[in-house]
Design a protein around this motif. Structure first.
Motif, PDB file in Angstrom:
ATOM      1  N   GLU A   1     -48.362  -4.768  68.867  1.00 38.69           N
ATOM      2  CA  GLU A   1     -48.661  -4.349  69.508  1.00 38.69           C
ATOM      3  C   GLU A   1     -47.906  -5.706  70.445  1.00 38.69           C
ATOM      4  O   GLU A   1     -48.195  -6.583  71.842  1.00 38.69           O
ATOM      5  N   PHE A   2     -47.061  -5.474  70.390  1.00 37.60           N
ATOM      6  CA  PHE A   2     -45.601  -6.137  70.878  1.00 37.60           C
ATOM      7  C   PHE A   2     -44.984  -5.835  70.973  1.00 37.60           C
ATOM      8  O   PHE A   2     -43.628  -6.205  70.501  1.00 37.60           O
ATOM      9  N   PRO A   3     -44.329  -4.838  71.669  1.00 35.31           N
ATOM     10  CA  PRO A   3     -43.500  -4.667  72.248  1.00 35.31           C
ATOM     11  C   PRO A   3     -42.755  -5.364  72.445  1.00 35.31           C
ATOM     12  O   PRO A   3     -43.000  -6.238  73.714  1.00 35.31           O
TER      13      PRO A   3
ATOM     14  N   PHE B   1     -40.919  -5.194  69.661  1.00 40.32           N
ATOM     15  CA  PHE B   1     -40.711  -5.521  68.383  1.00 40.32           C
ATOM     16  C   PHE B   1     -41.654  -4.909  67.307  1.00 40.32           C
ATOM     17  O   PHE B   1     -41.247  -4.759  65.999  1.00 40.32           O
ATOM     18  N   GLU B   2     -43.104  -4.546  67.641  1.00 45.01           N
ATOM     19  CA  GLU B   2     -43.643  -3.775  66.668  1.00 45.01           C
ATOM     20  C   GLU B   2     -44.640  -2.912  68.103  1.00 45.01           C
ATOM     21  O   GLU B   2     -45.902  -3.588  68.616  1.00 45.01           O
ATOM     22  N   PHE B   3     -44.472  -1.545  67.718  1.00 47.36           N
ATOM     23  CA  PHE B   3     -45.481  -1.297  68.196  1.00 47.36           C
ATOM     24  C   PHE B   3     -45.744   0.103  67.788  1.00 47.36           C
ATOM     25  O   PHE B   3     -44.978   1.088  66.876  1.00 47.36           O
TER      26      PHE B   3
ATOM     27  N   GLU C   1     -54.777  -7.587  62.859  1.00 50.15           N
ATOM     28  CA  GLU C   1     -55.004  -9.227  64.174  1.00 50.15           C
ATOM     29  C   GLU C   1     -53.819  -9.683  64.107  1.00 50.15           C
ATOM     30  O   GLU C   1     -53.520 -10.806  62.704  1.00 50.15           O
ATOM     31  N   PHE C   2     -53.402 -10.205  65.059  1.00 51.71           N
ATOM     32  CA  PHE C   2     -52.520 -10.861  64.864  1.00 51.71           C
ATOM     33  C   PHE C   2     -52.906 -12.786  64.253  1.00 51.71           C
ATOM     34  O   PHE C   2     -52.041 -13.008  62.902  1.00 51.71           O
ATOM     35  N   ALA C   3     -53.889 -12.754  64.057  1.00 56.16           N
ATOM     36  CA  ALA C   3     -54.575 -14.230  64.065  1.00 56.16           C
ATOM     37  C   ALA C   3     -55.007 -13.934  62.582  1.00 56.16           C
ATOM     38  O   ALA C   3     -55.100 -15.214  61.833  1.00 56.16           O
TER      39      ALA C   3
ATOM     40  N   ILE D   1     -44.146 -10.468  60.105  1.00 54.38           N
ATOM     41  CA  ILE D   1     -43.147  -9.980  60.633  1.00 54.38           C
ATOM     42  C   ILE D   1     -43.418  -9.962  61.899  1.00 54.38           C
ATOM     43  O   ILE D   1     -44.444  -8.923  61.723  1.00 54.38           O
ATOM     44  N   ALA D   2     -44.439 -10.738  62.979  1.00 53.25           N
ATOM     45  CA  ALA D   2     -44.712 -10.023  64.106  1.00 53.25           C
ATOM     46  C   ALA D   2     -44.015 -10.495  66.050  1.00 53.25           C
ATOM     47  O   ALA D   2     -45.148 -11.332  66.307  1.00 53.25           O
ATOM     48  N   GLY D   3     -42.686 -11.080  65.788  1.00 53.26           N
ATOM     49  CA  GLY D   3     -41.848 -11.711  66.490  1.00 53.26           C
ATOM     50  C   GLY D   3     -43.382 -12.535  66.629  1.00 53.26           C
ATOM     51  O   GLY D   3     -43.422 -13.878  67.776  1.00 53.26           O
ATOM     52  N   MET D   4     -43.453 -13.100  65.102  1.00 56.31           N
ATOM     53  CA  MET D   4     -44.115 -14.573  65.474  1.00 56.31           C
ATOM     54  C   MET D   4     -43.047 -16.346  65.080  1.00 56.31           C
ATOM     55  O   MET D   4     -42.188 -16.177  64.387  1.00 56.31           O
ATOM     56  N   THR D   5     -43.561 -16.597  66.348  1.00 55.33           N
ATOM     57  CA  THR D   5     -42.846 -18.530  66.857  1.00 55.33           C
ATOM     58  C   THR D   5     -43.386 -19.097  65.308  1.00 55.33           C
ATOM     59  O   THR D   5     -43.900 -19.717  64.792  1.00 55.33           O
TER      60      THR D   5
ATOM     61  N   GLU E   1     -47.504 -25.786  63.049  1.00 50.07           N
ATOM     62  CA  GLU E   1     -49.423 -25.618  62.633  1.00 50.07           C
ATOM     63  C   GLU E   1     -48.728 -24.493  61.868  1.00 50.07           C
ATOM     64  O   GLU E   1     -49.850 -24.359  60.712  1.00 50.07           O
ATOM     65  N   ARG E   2     -48.133 -23.765  61.783  1.00 56.62           N
ATOM     66  CA  ARG E   2     -48.432 -22.404  60.876  1.00 56.62           C
ATOM     67  C   ARG E   2     -47.732 -22.847  59.852  1.00 56.62           C
ATOM     68  O   ARG E   2     -47.992 -22.378  58.787  1.00 56.62           O
ATOM     69  N   LYS E   3     -47.005 -23.683  59.968  1.00 57.59           N
ATOM     70  CA  LYS E   3     -46.262 -24.550  58.868  1.00 57.59           C
ATOM     71  C   LYS E   3     -47.308 -24.508  57.779  1.00 57.59           C
ATOM     72  O   LYS E   3     -46.021 -25.122  56.510  1.00 57.59           O
TER      73      LYS E   3
ATOM     74  N   GLU F   1     -54.946 -14.627  73.159  1.00 56.57           N
ATOM     75  CA  GLU F   1     -55.896 -15.480  72.187  1.00 56.57           C
ATOM     76  C   GLU F   1     -54.286 -15.397  71.253  1.00 56.57           C
ATOM     77  O   GLU F   1     -54.484 -14.541  70.461  1.00 56.57           O
ATOM     78  N   GLY F   2     -54.307 -16.795  70.403  1.00 55.56           N
ATOM     79  CA  GLY F   2     -53.836 -17.007  69.491  1.00 55.56           C
ATOM     80  C   GLY F   2     -52.234 -17.208  69.861  1.00 55.56           C
ATOM     81  O   GLY F   2     -51.209 -17.592  68.373  1.00 55.56           O
ATOM     82  N   TYR F   3     -52.054 -16.791  71.093  1.00 55.98           N
ATOM     83  CA  TYR F   3     -50.848 -16.511  70.571  1.00 55.98           C
ATOM     84  C   TYR F   3     -49.671 -18.076  71.089  1.00 55.98           C
ATOM     85  O   TYR F   3     -50.407 -18.749  71.550  1.00 55.98           O
ATOM     86  N   THR F   4     -48.489 -18.078  71.286  1.00 55.52           N
ATOM     87  CA  THR F   4     -48.342 -19.690  71.369  1.00 55.52           C
ATOM     88  C   THR F   4     -48.211 -19.678  73.223  1.00 55.52           C
ATOM     89  O   THR F   4     -48.064 -21.475  73.398  1.00 55.52           O
ATOM     90  N   GLY F   5     -48.572 -18.547  73.962  1.00 52.84           N
ATOM     91  CA  GLY F   5     -48.603 -19.358  75.108  1.00 52.84           C
ATOM     92  C   GLY F   5     -50.011 -19.765  75.753  1.00 52.84           C
ATOM     93  O   GLY F   5     -49.874 -20.207  76.122  1.00 52.84           O
TER      94      GLY F   5
ATOM     95  N   LEU G   1     -46.483 -14.757  79.039  1.00 53.67           N
ATOM     96  CA  LEU G   1     -46.587 -14.078  77.281  1.00 53.67           C
ATOM     97  C   LEU G   1     -45.295 -14.579  77.326  1.00 53.67           C
ATOM     98  O   LEU G   1     -43.795 -14.856  77.844  1.00 53.67           O
ATOM     99  N   ASP G   2     -44.503 -13.854  75.792  1.00 50.47           N
ATOM    100  CA  ASP G   2     -43.011 -14.073  75.498  1.00 50.47           C
ATOM    101  C   ASP G   2     -42.544 -13.272  76.300  1.00 50.47           C
ATOM    102  O   ASP G   2     -43.035 -11.604  76.974  1.00 50.47           O
ATOM    103  N   SER G   3     -40.679 -13.912  76.581  1.00 52.91           N
ATOM    104  CA  SER G   3     -39.981 -12.994  77.593  1.00 52.91           C
ATOM    105  C   SER G   3     -39.542 -11.641  77.715  1.00 52.91           C
ATOM    106  O   SER G   3     -40.387 -10.839  78.519  1.00 52.91           O
TER     107      SER G   3
ATOM    108  N   GLU H   1     -38.965 -19.654  68.222  1.00 56.00           N
ATOM    109  CA  GLU H   1     -37.549 -18.945  67.406  1.00 56.00           C
ATOM    110  C   GLU H   1     -38.687 -17.985  67.204  1.00 56.00           C
ATOM    111  O   GLU H   1     -39.616 -18.230  65.751  1.00 56.00           O
ATOM    112  N   TYR H   2     -38.752 -17.144  66.416  1.00 57.51           N
ATOM    113  CA  TYR H   2     -39.156 -15.885  65.659  1.00 57.51           C
ATOM    114  C   TYR H   2     -38.479 -16.131  64.412  1.00 57.51           C
ATOM    115  O   TYR H   2     -37.607 -15.725  63.829  1.00 57.51           O
ATOM    116  N   ALA H   3     -39.734 -16.075  63.099  1.00 53.16           N
ATOM    117  CA  ALA H   3     -39.347 -15.885  62.339  1.00 53.16           C
ATOM    118  C   ALA H   3     -40.171 -15.128  61.123  1.00 53.16           C
ATOM    119  O   ALA H   3     -41.237 -15.110  62.093  1.00 53.16           O
TER     120      ALA H   3
END
Ligand code: GLN
Length: 293
Positions: A77-79, A81-83, A118-120, A135-139, A143-145, A184-188, A222-224, A250-252
């Motif tokens: 749900e993140f066009p 990048f993924e839809f 779900e992203f979370a 792989i989810a446009g994940m910044t 914390e995630r590291k 919810e849960g996005y870097t935004g 939200l992401d650009s 940065e997405y990785a």
């Protein structure tokens, strides 16, 4: 990964976007410019090694999957990048990330499979072996590291403010007193929380955008690239950027902590895709494709 290779990949990523490589309100990875993979090597001792040396492929993360399948988790749900679409590059899944995932698998003689969730849930799914990689446009964030190891970055993005065309919000300072919506849960969400503003969090980007369109919220953070897509899909919306408040991210791709074997394969593939322009081409292709709809 060799420093020179890392630098080359980084410079290409930078050439794709014109933003600067710094943190988002101190929460995105603050060492992002050249040290994103440093933790991966030292974690090798924590690797659960159930496979014999004769086995090939990094299957520790998903022992139940067959050796030839690379299972990627995403939140489709993140066009761009993924839809979900009628015929995507991997089953019904399409987008920049999906094309990258497919190529990573194919480069390694494997087949990519997608688990949509779900992203979370993605990092938990990595930990319990449900998926091999996320792989989810994940910044990349500090914390995630703590929970996963990240590949070299393949895309640079930033948070932006989406609002109705008649809005007077010109910078993040104008967010004061506005009804702010995030996902919810996005870097935004992390950025807005750090700024100290109250906000409402939605499960999906489309839900937040509907609130904005219907006048129930004043601004969505939200992401650009995803924001561009929503603005081109919905009449009467515009984007305002404020690089001083929302710095670049940065997405990785994330793998289970210690899965250096898979991480090396992913990094090699991403390196090649950055170097030969594949990722830049995918970015252009999916942005044009989606805005032409
Ligand atoms: N880049 C954002 C993050 O990592 C959003 C990612 C997404 O929704 N897929 O939080």
């Amino acid at each position: 990964m060799k420093k020179a290779t890392k630098m080359a990949a980084l410079m290409l990523a930078l050439a794709m976007m014109t933003t600067t490589l710094t943190a988002c309100s101190g929460n995105a990875d603050s060492n992002s410019s050249s040290t994103t993979t440093d933790t991966t090597v030292t974690n090798s001792q924590t690797q659960e090694s159930e496979s014999t040396p004769a086995e090939t492929g990094a299957q520790e993360a998903a022992p139940e999957a067959d050796d030839n399948t690379l299972t990627f988790g995403t939140n489709a749900e993140f066009p761009p990048f993924e839809f979900v679409t009628s015929s995507g590059v991997i089953d019904q899944y399409d987008g920049i990330d999906m094309a990258i995932a497919k190529q990573i698998a194919e480069t390694n003689g494997m087949t990519a499979e997608i688990e949509n969730m779900e992203f979370a849930s993605l990092l938990v799914a990595l930990q319990n072996g449900q998926i091999d990689a996320a792989i989810a446009g994940m910044t990349i964030t500090d914390e995630r590291k703590e929970e996963a190891d990240f590949s070299i970055p393949y895309y640079t993005a930033t948070q932006v403010m989406i609002m109705r065309e008649d809005s007077d919000i010109a910078s993040a300072n104008d967010l004061e007193g506005k009804k702010i919506c995030v996902i919810e849960g996005y870097t935004g969400e992390v950025c807005v929380r750090d700024m100290g503003y109250p906000y409402e969090a939605f499960k999906k980007g489309t839900d937040a955008i509907m609130e904005l369109v219907n006048g129930k919220c004043d601004v969505v953070i939200l992401d650009s690239a995803t924001s561009q897509k929503y603005v081109s899909d919905n009449e009467g919306l515009k984007i305002v950027e404020d690089p001083s408040a929302f710095e670049s991210e940065e997405y990785a791709i994330a793998v289970k902590k210690g899965n250096t074997e898979l991480l090396d394969k992913i990094n090699t593939a991403i390196d090649a895709m950055l170097a030969d322009g594949t990722i830049a081409e995918l970015g252009a292709k999916y942005t044009e494709e989606l805005s032409a709809e």
